[in-house]
Design a protein around this motif. Sequence first.
Motif, PDB file in Angstrom:
ATOM      1  N   TYR A  59       0.835  -1.207   0.000  1.00 22.25           N
ATOM      2  CA  TYR A  59       0.000   0.000   0.000  1.00 22.25           C
ATOM      3  C   TYR A  59       0.871   1.258   0.000  1.00 22.25           C
ATOM      4  N   LYS A  60       0.407   2.295  -0.640  1.00 23.25           N
ATOM      5  CA  LYS A  60       1.075   3.585  -0.644  1.00 23.25           C
ATOM      6  C   LYS A  60       0.363   4.507   0.344  1.00 23.25           C
ATOM      7  N   LEU A  61       1.143   5.106   1.249  1.00 22.17           N
ATOM      8  CA  LEU A  61       0.546   5.972   2.258  1.00 22.17           C
ATOM      9  C   LEU A  61       0.257   7.350   1.686  1.00 22.17           C
ATOM     10  N   ASP A  62      -0.858   7.932   2.083  1.00 22.32           N
ATOM     11  CA  ASP A  62      -1.257   9.263   1.638  1.00 22.32           C
ATOM     12  C   ASP A  62      -0.329  10.295   2.275  1.00 22.32           C
ATOM     13  N   PRO A  63       0.451  11.063   1.504  1.00 19.35           N
ATOM     14  CA  PRO A  63       1.383  12.045   2.085  1.00 19.35           C
ATOM     15  C   PRO A  63       0.694  13.135   2.894  1.00 19.35           C
TER      16      PRO A  63
ATOM     17  N   ASN B 245      -1.812  12.690   4.938  1.00 16.67           N
ATOM     18  CA  ASN B 245      -2.134  12.131   6.262  1.00 16.67           C
ATOM     19  C   ASN B 245      -1.671  10.679   6.293  1.00 16.67           C
ATOM     20  N   PRO B 246      -0.338  10.470   6.324  1.00 18.11           N
ATOM     21  CA  PRO B 246       0.215   9.115   6.199  1.00 18.11           C
ATOM     22  C   PRO B 246      -0.198   8.169   7.315  1.00 18.11           C
ATOM     23  N   ALA B 247      -0.296   8.688   8.541  1.00 16.27           N
ATOM     24  CA  ALA B 247      -0.659   7.819   9.666  1.00 16.27           C
ATOM     25  C   ALA B 247      -2.074   7.270   9.512  1.00 16.27           C
ATOM     26  N   ALA B 248      -2.980   8.088   8.984  1.00 17.91           N
ATOM     27  CA  ALA B 248      -4.362   7.634   8.784  1.00 17.91           C
ATOM     28  C   ALA B 248      -4.415   6.484   7.794  1.00 17.91           C
ATOM     29  N   SER B 249      -3.532   6.518   6.797  1.00 17.73           N
ATOM     30  CA  SER B 249      -3.509   5.464   5.787  1.00 17.73           C
ATOM     31  C   SER B 249      -3.236   4.102   6.409  1.00 17.73           C
ATOM     32  N   ILE B 250      -2.355   4.075   7.406  1.00 16.38           N
ATOM     33  CA  ILE B 250      -2.005   2.814   8.059  1.00 16.38           C
ATOM     34  C   ILE B 250      -3.245   2.150   8.638  1.00 16.38           C
ATOM     35  N   PHE B 251      -4.032   2.918   9.356  1.00 19.24           N
ATOM     36  CA  PHE B 251      -5.201   2.363  10.029  1.00 19.24           C
ATOM     37  C   PHE B 251      -6.312   2.032   9.040  1.00 19.24           C
ATOM     38  N   LYS B 252      -6.433   2.823   7.999  1.00 16.56           N
ATOM     39  CA  LYS B 252      -7.487   2.576   7.003  1.00 16.56           C
ATOM     40  C   LYS B 252      -7.206   1.287   6.237  1.00 16.56           C
ATOM     41  N   TYR B 253      -5.957   1.102   5.845  1.00 20.60           N
ATOM     42  CA  TYR B 253      -5.592  -0.122   5.142  1.00 20.60           C
ATOM     43  C   TYR B 253      -5.663  -1.335   6.067  1.00 20.60           C
ATOM     44  N   ALA B 254      -5.344  -1.124   7.344  1.00 26.38           N
ATOM     45  CA  ALA B 254      -5.302  -2.239   8.296  1.00 26.38           C
ATOM     46  C   ALA B 254      -6.688  -2.746   8.660  1.00 26.38           C
ATOM     47  N   ALA B 255      -7.639  -1.859   8.848  1.00 23.32           N
ATOM     48  CA  ALA B 255      -8.951  -2.285   9.351  1.00 23.32           C
ATOM     49  C   ALA B 255     -10.110  -1.528   8.723  1.00 23.32           C
ATOM     50  N   GLY B 256      -9.923  -1.038   7.513  1.00 22.65           N
ATOM     51  CA  GLY B 256     -11.022  -0.397   6.806  1.00 22.65           C
ATOM     52  C   GLY B 256     -11.529   0.848   7.505  1.00 22.65           C
ATOM     53  N   ASN B 257     -12.799   1.155   7.325  1.00 20.35           N
ATOM     54  CA  ASN B 257     -13.384   2.353   7.913  1.00 20.35           C
ATOM     55  C   ASN B 257     -13.391   2.281   9.435  1.00 20.35           C
ATOM     56  N   PHE B 258     -13.555   1.055   9.967  1.00 21.41           N
ATOM     57  CA  PHE B 258     -13.519   0.877  11.426  1.00 21.41           C
ATOM     58  C   PHE B 258     -12.145   1.285  11.967  1.00 21.41           C
ATOM     59  N   GLY B 259     -11.089   0.825  11.277  1.00 21.06           N
ATOM     60  CA  GLY B 259      -9.737   1.195  11.689  1.00 21.06           C
ATOM     61  C   GLY B 259      -9.497   2.687  11.544  1.00 21.06           C
ATOM     62  N   TYR B 260     -10.090   3.283  10.510  1.00 20.55           N
ATOM     63  CA  TYR B 260      -9.945   4.720  10.274  1.00 20.55           C
ATOM     64  C   TYR B 260     -10.559   5.515  11.431  1.00 20.55           C
ATOM     65  N   LYS B 261     -11.701   5.053  11.935  1.00 20.04           N
ATOM     66  CA  LYS B 261     -12.329   5.710  13.087  1.00 20.04           C
ATOM     67  C   LYS B 261     -11.468   5.535  14.336  1.00 20.04           C
ATOM     68  N   PHE B 262     -10.873   4.364  14.473  1.00 18.27           N
ATOM     69  CA  PHE B 262      -9.956   4.131  15.593  1.00 18.27           C
ATOM     70  C   PHE B 262      -8.788   5.114  15.525  1.00 18.27           C
ATOM     71  N   PHE B 263      -8.317   5.337  14.298  1.00 15.28           N
ATOM     72  CA  PHE B 263      -7.229   6.287  14.125  1.00 15.28           C
ATOM     73  C   PHE B 263      -7.660   7.684  14.580  1.00 15.28           C
ATOM     74  N   GLY B 264      -8.909   8.040  14.304  1.00 15.71           N
ATOM     75  CA  GLY B 264      -9.415   9.338  14.740  1.00 15.71           C
ATOM     76  C   GLY B 264      -9.308   9.499  16.248  1.00 15.71           C
ATOM     77  N   ILE B 265      -9.661   8.437  16.977  1.00 17.06           N
ATOM     78  CA  ILE B 265      -9.547   8.477  18.443  1.00 17.06           C
ATOM     79  C   ILE B 265      -8.089   8.616  18.848  1.00 17.06           C
ATOM     80  N   LEU B 266      -7.218   7.816  18.198  1.00 17.39           N
ATOM     81  CA  LEU B 266      -5.792   7.851  18.519  1.00 17.39           C
ATOM     82  C   LEU B 266      -5.199   9.226  18.245  1.00 17.39           C
ATOM     83  N   LEU B 267      -5.521   9.790  17.090  1.00 22.37           N
ATOM     84  CA  LEU B 267      -4.958  11.091  16.722  1.00 22.37           C
ATOM     85  C   LEU B 267      -5.457  12.194  17.652  1.00 22.37           C
ATOM     86  N   PHE B 268      -6.728  12.131  18.021  1.00 22.75           N
ATOM     87  CA  PHE B 268      -7.260  13.125  18.956  1.00 22.75           C
ATOM     88  C   PHE B 268      -6.557  13.005  20.307  1.00 22.75           C
TER      89      PHE B 268
END
Length: 410
Positions: free
Chosen positions: A261-265, A267-290
């Motif tokens: 996978y290529k990370l989005d420059p 928001n590269p960290a968000a890409s990790i979670f989105k690729y790892a667990a889809g939209n659910f992982g992306y929401k988890f990333f939101g909690i982590l980033l906040f």
Amino acid sequence: MKNKETEFVDKKMIKPRSSRSIAMGAAFLMAMAAVGPGFLTQTATFTGQMGANFGFAILICIVVDFIVQMNVWRIIVVSGKRAQVIANEVLPGLGYVLSFLVAVGGLLFNIGNIGGAGLGLNVLFGISPENGAVIAACIAIAVFVAKNAMTVMDHTVQVLAVVKIAILIYIICVMSVPYKAAVTHTFMPTDINFYSIVTIVGGTVGGYISFSGGHRLIEGGMKGEKELKYVNEGAITGIGVASLIRILLFLAGLAVVTMGYKLDPANPAASIFKYAAGNFGYKFFGILLFAAGMTSTLGSTFTSISFLNYTEKAAAQEKIAKYNRLFVISFIVISAVIFYFVGQPAKILVVVGAINGFILPVALAILLIAARKKKIIGSYHHPWILSLTGWLVVLFMLYASVEAVIKLIH
């Protein structure tokens, strides 16, 4: 200054906190300041560029973190003085230079911290990052203006630390992590990127982060050799928590990159979670980033403002305290306003990490010199192994910084 931190509510004194409690508060403040949005962004960016070889930079970061924090915490607490006061005693006027460097670096980093928290709210609720940053700024101000602000800050940071670790463990569990490649290249890298080392070290232990724990201990009233037991406990705890989060995030990023996978420059960290667990992982990333944005905002604000305080007498401290809230609010508001109109937190966090990497050897060298002056530390004998390794870090970071600049120029 009192021997142990005491909170006042409606002018009535309540039970003072123990040295261990204050040390744990300092440990988590330092650890969470070290693994904020800057670290998330830097780790994702360089893992995407370097793959498993970035593990070497993580290893160097952990080693440097241990050496720096053990030196800084012990010297500050034994002297009973903030770093800028120590610097002025090493060389008159040097403290003001150090304060300027740390405060400016802290403000720039705080723009990214506030922006990171705003991006987290954007991921979770769809509000604009700019409006999210305003909300995050209001929450941070509310923590600092609470009557028992230091205790509220400590507890807030500790809860958010648990959230960070839990989310990262979940992501690791659902991914196929190339552990063998990670371990091999961490200890035997095929490519060493000095800019990544300077940036990741600067973003996790450089600038204001070096002093967040030590200044928190001073704020709590810890002073003298008698407190060294708790200083060591706090430093080791903070380093351990920060190191765990660093390793977990690196492994998560490596798992995603290895899958192609290529990370989005942007928001590269968000890409990790989105690729790892889809939209659910992306929401988890939101909690982590906040959580990362909020903890680093608290750490950056507290430490940067503490560098404006040069007083040592209790009476003068009370006068300074009257203006402290105004300084804190101004610092957070300025950070939020700049982000609101400038944006681009990902770029800011990587660049400022490199700047803090340049500040680190200067700041550490000042304290190591102070550790040999009896007028500053009295009869205390700073361990030779900490002094030796401290100077090695100073030399290494100076060399790495020069190499990074040369590589950027060419």
